[in-house]
Design an enzyme around this catalytic site. Structure first.
Site, PDB file in Angstrom:
ATOM      1  N   ASP A 165       0.851  -1.178   0.000  1.00 12.92           N
ATOM      2  CA  ASP A 165       0.000   0.000   0.000  1.00 12.92           C
ATOM      3  C   ASP A 165       0.895   1.238   0.000  1.00 12.92           C
ATOM      4  O   ASP A 165       2.067   1.179   0.399  1.00 12.92           O
ATOM      5  CB  ASP A 165      -0.866  -0.036   1.275  1.00 12.92           C
ATOM      6  CG  ASP A 165      -1.762   1.178   1.397  1.00 12.92           C
ATOM      7  OD1 ASP A 165      -2.249   1.665   0.365  1.00 12.92           O
ATOM      8  OD2 ASP A 165      -1.978   1.629   2.536  1.00 12.92           O
ATOM      9  N   GLU A 216      -0.216   5.018   0.806  1.00 12.75           N
ATOM     10  CA  GLU A 216      -0.457   6.012   1.868  1.00 12.75           C
ATOM     11  C   GLU A 216      -0.509   5.337   3.234  1.00 12.75           C
ATOM     12  O   GLU A 216      -1.232   4.376   3.435  1.00 12.75           O
ATOM     13  CB  GLU A 216      -1.759   6.766   1.591  1.00 12.75           C
ATOM     14  CG  GLU A 216      -1.667   7.618   0.342  1.00 12.75           C
ATOM     15  CD  GLU A 216      -2.996   8.273  -0.007  1.00 12.75           C
ATOM     16  OE1 GLU A 216      -3.463   9.112   0.777  1.00 12.75           O
ATOM     17  OE2 GLU A 216      -3.564   7.942  -1.056  1.00 12.75           O
ATOM     18  N   GLU A 236      -0.730  10.292   4.402  1.00 16.49           N
ATOM     19  CA  GLU A 236      -2.054  10.350   3.782  1.00 16.49           C
ATOM     20  C   GLU A 236      -2.139  11.631   2.947  1.00 16.49           C
ATOM     21  O   GLU A 236      -2.089  12.738   3.492  1.00 16.49           O
ATOM     22  CB  GLU A 236      -3.145  10.360   4.860  1.00 16.49           C
ATOM     23  CG  GLU A 236      -3.231   9.085   5.672  1.00 16.49           C
ATOM     24  CD  GLU A 236      -3.829   7.909   4.894  1.00 16.49           C
ATOM     25  OE1 GLU A 236      -4.543   8.144   3.902  1.00 16.49           O
ATOM     26  OE2 GLU A 236      -3.570   6.754   5.289  1.00 16.49           O
ATOM     27  N   ARG A 283     -15.128  15.449  -2.338  1.00 10.33           N
ATOM     28  CA  ARG A 283     -13.812  16.091  -2.462  1.00 10.33           C
ATOM     29  C   ARG A 283     -13.713  16.926  -3.740  1.00 10.33           C
ATOM     30  O   ARG A 283     -13.204  18.054  -3.727  1.00 10.33           O
ATOM     31  CB  ARG A 283     -12.713  15.019  -2.480  1.00 10.33           C
ATOM     32  CG  ARG A 283     -12.454  14.389  -1.120  1.00 10.33           C
ATOM     33  CD  ARG A 283     -11.619  13.118  -1.267  1.00 10.33           C
ATOM     34  NE  ARG A 283     -11.109  12.632   0.011  1.00 10.33           N
ATOM     35  CZ  ARG A 283     -10.548  11.435   0.166  1.00 10.33           C
ATOM     36  NH1 ARG A 283     -10.420  10.614  -0.864  1.00 10.33           N
ATOM     37  NH2 ARG A 283     -10.098  11.072   1.355  1.00 10.33           N
ATOM     38  N   LYS A 330      -7.599  -3.873  -4.455  1.00  8.70           N
ATOM     39  CA  LYS A 330      -6.435  -4.618  -3.913  1.00  8.70           C
ATOM     40  C   LYS A 330      -6.605  -6.116  -4.133  1.00  8.70           C
ATOM     41  O   LYS A 330      -5.668  -6.795  -4.564  1.00  8.70           O
ATOM     42  CB  LYS A 330      -6.284  -4.330  -2.415  1.00  8.70           C
ATOM     43  CG  LYS A 330      -6.363  -2.853  -2.061  1.00  8.70           C
ATOM     44  CD  LYS A 330      -5.028  -2.222  -1.835  1.00  8.70           C
ATOM     45  CE  LYS A 330      -5.211  -0.746  -1.512  1.00  8.70           C
ATOM     46  NZ  LYS A 330      -3.989  -0.098  -1.076  1.00  8.70           N
ATOM     47  N   ASP A 343      -2.114  -0.823   5.707  1.00  7.51           N
ATOM     48  CA  ASP A 343      -2.457  -0.322   7.042  1.00  7.51           C
ATOM     49  C   ASP A 343      -3.959  -0.232   7.294  1.00  7.51           C
ATOM     50  O   ASP A 343      -4.371  -0.034   8.433  1.00  7.51           O
ATOM     51  CB  ASP A 343      -1.824   1.064   7.266  1.00  7.51           C
ATOM     52  CG  ASP A 343      -2.450   2.138   6.388  1.00  7.51           C
ATOM     53  OD1 ASP A 343      -2.970   1.786   5.300  1.00  7.51           O
ATOM     54  OD2 ASP A 343      -2.426   3.315   6.780  1.00  7.51           O
ATOM     55  N   ASN A 370      -9.145  -1.287   3.521  1.00  8.39           N
ATOM     56  CA  ASN A 370      -9.164  -1.594   2.082  1.00  8.39           C
ATOM     57  C   ASN A 370      -7.955  -2.438   1.658  1.00  8.39           C
ATOM     58  O   ASN A 370      -7.902  -2.912   0.528  1.00  8.39           O
ATOM     59  CB  ASN A 370      -9.270  -0.305   1.244  1.00  8.39           C
ATOM     60  CG  ASN A 370      -8.020   0.541   1.341  1.00  8.39           C
ATOM     61  OD1 ASN A 370      -7.233   0.405   2.270  1.00  8.39           O
ATOM     62  ND2 ASN A 370      -7.831   1.424   0.380  1.00  8.39           N
TER      63      ASN A 370
END
Lengths: 200, 200
Positions: free
Chosen positions: A7, A9, A15, A46, A134, A153, A156
């Site tokens: 992963d 971020e 992040e 966003r 993923k 982490d 997801n």
């Protein structure tokens, strides 16, 4: 053949949206998948905020270009590349990740894409690479004989962590670690590197 | 998301077995898929010869470690990584490729593996990653939303060259170029880089 799937971020870089919210002083952009589990809703929210503030992709990239990988991430990747093949599997967007990938020595990145209006430079939409990114990615890698050793982490990341040849949590939350006591969890790059080497 | 899939031998590094045959003075090892199209037969023949000459994996790696990438290959890869994701898709073996990958800056490599007897260091068998490796690899990448732009020099590359988002021949033979006049063919890295950029 082994491939370390990492992963981005939280594992290799901060992040991005949170750093971006802080750098621009737009606190609404701090909202993450922890606050809004529907990713599509979150992204539309966003993009609306970016539009309101008239921020173009170039404005955002300028902020991101001031960000750095997490301390030790580049050295970790440089060592890992000697031990296994590496693919960074992320739900970020390639146009955001680009400046950070340069600072990480350009590891191969599988992520999503933004749709940008060429005339205005505004982000008008985004294109997800595949469903359940993923898990779908490591299933695809397995279909051509690769054996993914996966690290992440967040929630997801669990799809790849739980379905690869091996899986690890890195700097995860106490809640996720408690939900998955069977997954080895690490906080230091040296421990993660060792675990990946042993899982090969 | 675009991913440049590159063949290794002939495109980024010299033909490993031919270089190895020359360095060791074992001319029988010059035989390639052009002389023996059955890859399984060819590999068994090669392993028999290595055994006859009592050559261990370490002996072979020592010779390979004196080899260099093709002139300009490293610079080409460094530039390409800024423009697209990169995966080297090869039918070589990871234990052979390792020293050359270091000299190429460790691009992500999908290839096959050798089975080595730990006690003697002799190569006892080999493990292919998947059937029809190049085609299967790009089909797998497509299954997780990646769009392969493929480059190779040989017959075994055609599966990916003809079925990706775009495909190119690089330093190929006149015969293959004549068989596939529809595939753009290049001899210079600068031309290939430009073609990959335009195909994105």
């Amino acid at each position: 053949m082994n491939v370390a799937c990492l992963d981005l971020e939280g594992v290799l870089v901060p992040e991005i949206w949170i750093e971006f919210a802080e750098a621009t002083g737009i606190p609404e952009l701090r909202k993450t998948t922890r606050d809004e589990p529907d990713y599509d809703k979150l992204m539309k929210y966003r993009l609306d905020i970016l539009r309101e503030h008239e921020m173009t992709l170039a404005d955002i990239q300028k902020v991101i270009s001031t960000m750095d990988p997490l301390p030790g991430a580049r050295e970790f990747l440089d060592e890992l590349k000697k031990e296994a093949q590496v693919i960074v599997v992320s739900d970020t967007f390639e146009q955001f990740a680009a400046p950070l990938m340069a600072k990480l020595g350009y590891p191969t990145l599988f992520c999503n894409s933004l749709v940008v209006d060429e005339a205005t430079g505004m982000i008008v939409d985004y294109k997800m690479r595949c469903e359940q990114s993923k898990l779908t990615t490591i299933r695809s890698l397995q279909a051509c004989g690769m054996e993914p050793i996966c690290t992440g982490d967040s929630h997801n990341d669990l799809g790849m962590i739980l379905n690869g040849k091996a899986g690890f949590l890195f700097r995860s939350t106490d809640a996720i670690k408690a939900e998955h006591p069977e997954v080895p969890a690490f906080d230091e790059y040296s421990d993660l590197l060792q675990a990946i080497k042993e899982a090969r």
